[in-house]
Scaffold this motif. Structure first.
Motif, PDB file in Angstrom:
ATOM      1  N   ALA A  88     -84.673 -29.223 -23.003  1.00  0.00           N
ATOM      2  CA  ALA A  88     -85.422 -27.945 -22.382  1.00  0.00           C
ATOM      3  C   ALA A  88     -85.030 -27.854 -20.764  1.00  0.00           C
ATOM      4  CB  ALA A  88     -86.816 -28.177 -22.490  1.00  0.00           C
ATOM      5  N   LEU A  89     -84.712 -28.977 -20.344  1.00  0.00           N
ATOM      6  CA  LEU A  89     -84.442 -29.051 -18.813  1.00  0.00           C
ATOM      7  C   LEU A  89     -83.109 -28.410 -18.592  1.00  0.00           C
ATOM      8  CD1 LEU A  89     -85.640 -32.435 -17.395  1.00  0.00           C
ATOM      9  CD2 LEU A  89     -86.518 -30.076 -16.797  1.00  0.00           C
ATOM     10  N   TYR A  90     -82.215 -28.768 -19.706  1.00  0.00           N
ATOM     11  CA  TYR A  90     -80.812 -27.942 -19.566  1.00  0.00           C
ATOM     12  C   TYR A  90     -80.957 -26.422 -19.584  1.00  0.00           C
ATOM     13  CZ  TYR A  90     -75.995 -26.825 -20.616  1.00  0.00           C
ATOM     14  OH  TYR A  90     -74.743 -26.227 -20.600  1.00  0.00           O
ATOM     15  N   THR A 128     -86.941 -26.111  -7.647  1.00  0.00           N
ATOM     16  CA  THR A 128     -86.620 -26.802  -9.018  1.00  0.00           C
ATOM     17  C   THR A 128     -85.380 -26.937  -9.475  1.00  0.00           C
ATOM     18  OG1 THR A 128     -88.688 -25.725  -9.913  1.00  0.00           O
ATOM     19  CG2 THR A 128     -87.206 -26.432 -11.539  1.00  0.00           C
ATOM     20  N   ARG A 168     -75.628 -24.940 -24.244  1.00  0.00           N
ATOM     21  CA  ARG A 168     -76.698 -24.173 -24.415  1.00  0.00           C
ATOM     22  C   ARG A 168     -76.693 -24.167 -25.938  1.00  0.00           C
ATOM     23  NH1 ARG A 168     -77.887 -18.912 -25.942  1.00  0.00           N
ATOM     24  NH2 ARG A 168     -79.688 -18.059 -25.057  1.00  0.00           N
ATOM     25  N   THR A 175     -83.551 -24.695 -18.933  1.00  0.00           N
ATOM     26  CA  THR A 175     -84.197 -24.128 -17.654  1.00  0.00           C
ATOM     27  C   THR A 175     -83.124 -23.942 -16.477  1.00  0.00           C
ATOM     28  OG1 THR A 175     -86.144 -25.059 -18.320  1.00  0.00           O
ATOM     29  CG2 THR A 175     -85.810 -24.631 -15.988  1.00  0.00           C
ATOM     30  N   LEU A 176     -82.236 -25.003 -16.275  1.00  0.00           N
ATOM     31  CA  LEU A 176     -81.368 -24.947 -15.199  1.00  0.00           C
ATOM     32  C   LEU A 176     -80.206 -24.200 -15.489  1.00  0.00           C
ATOM     33  CD1 LEU A 176     -80.541 -26.230 -12.664  1.00  0.00           C
ATOM     34  CD2 LEU A 176     -79.273 -28.176 -13.729  1.00  0.00           C
ATOM     35  N   HIS A 177     -79.754 -23.763 -16.871  1.00  0.00           N
ATOM     36  CA  HIS A 177     -78.912 -22.789 -17.114  1.00  0.00           C
ATOM     37  C   HIS A 177     -79.406 -21.477 -16.744  1.00  0.00           C
ATOM     38  CE1 HIS A 177     -76.655 -20.140 -20.033  1.00  0.00           C
ATOM     39  NE2 HIS A 177     -75.406 -21.110 -19.637  1.00  0.00           N
ATOM     40  N   ARG A 178     -80.406 -21.098 -17.038  1.00  0.00           N
ATOM     41  CA  ARG A 178     -81.130 -19.801 -16.936  1.00  0.00           C
ATOM     42  C   ARG A 178     -81.224 -19.442 -15.389  1.00  0.00           C
ATOM     43  NH1 ARG A 178     -86.292 -20.018 -17.530  1.00  0.00           N
ATOM     44  NH2 ARG A 178     -86.074 -21.036 -19.976  1.00  0.00           N
ATOM     45  N   LYS A 179     -81.804 -20.455 -14.457  1.00  0.00           N
ATOM     46  CA  LYS A 179     -81.647 -20.507 -13.063  1.00  0.00           C
ATOM     47  C   LYS A 179     -80.332 -20.229 -12.544  1.00  0.00           C
ATOM     48  CE  LYS A 179     -85.894 -22.920 -12.284  1.00  0.00           C
ATOM     49  NZ  LYS A 179     -86.518 -21.805 -11.642  1.00  0.00           N
TER      50      LYS A 179
END
Length: 120
Positions: free
Chosen positions: A4-6, A21, A94, A8-12
């Motif tokens: 989930a963190l991956y 963040t 992803r 989130t960071l990918h989306r950012k």
């Protein structure tokens, strides 16, 4: 959690949102490797507990597992597919994170639905 963190960071990174963040999270490659390592370890432990469960049922000379008890092996199949796809198909990042989250979601749903058949 790491998958989930991956995501989130990918989306950012995709949206070029470099906020606090973004700066606090580790790099994508590190999150990907950690997610793969922990999901593989969890898969091995699930496989071991499944083997122990099958051995326990056979040892007690019961009729075998009920279909709802076999349902938990569907969760194991998702995690095994994620590990195999990472290794054989080269699914990283992803794609792998989505598979890990799908396996985790299936695990939570299996526990909520009582598919494993164990009662406390």
């Amino acid at each position: 959690m790491l998958a989930a963190l991956y995501l989130t960071l990918h989306r950012k990174l995709k949206h070029k949102t470099f906020d606090r963040t973004f700066r606090k999270l580790p790099p994508l490659d590190k999150l990907d490797k950690l997610s793969a390592m922990w999901s593989f370890l969890g898969t091995l432990l699930m496989l071991l507990s499944g083997v122990i469960g099958i051995w326990w049922v056979k040892r007690e000379n019961l009729q075998g597992m009920a279909p709802r008890e076999i349902g938990i092996f569907g969760v194991l199949a998702i995690f095994l597919f994620a590990a195999g796809a990472r290794r054989a198909l080269g699914w990283r990042g992803r794609q792998h994170a989505l598979l890990v989250l799908a396996g985790f979601t299936a695990l939570v749903l299996a526990n909520l639905a009582g598919l494993h058949g164990f009662h406390f």
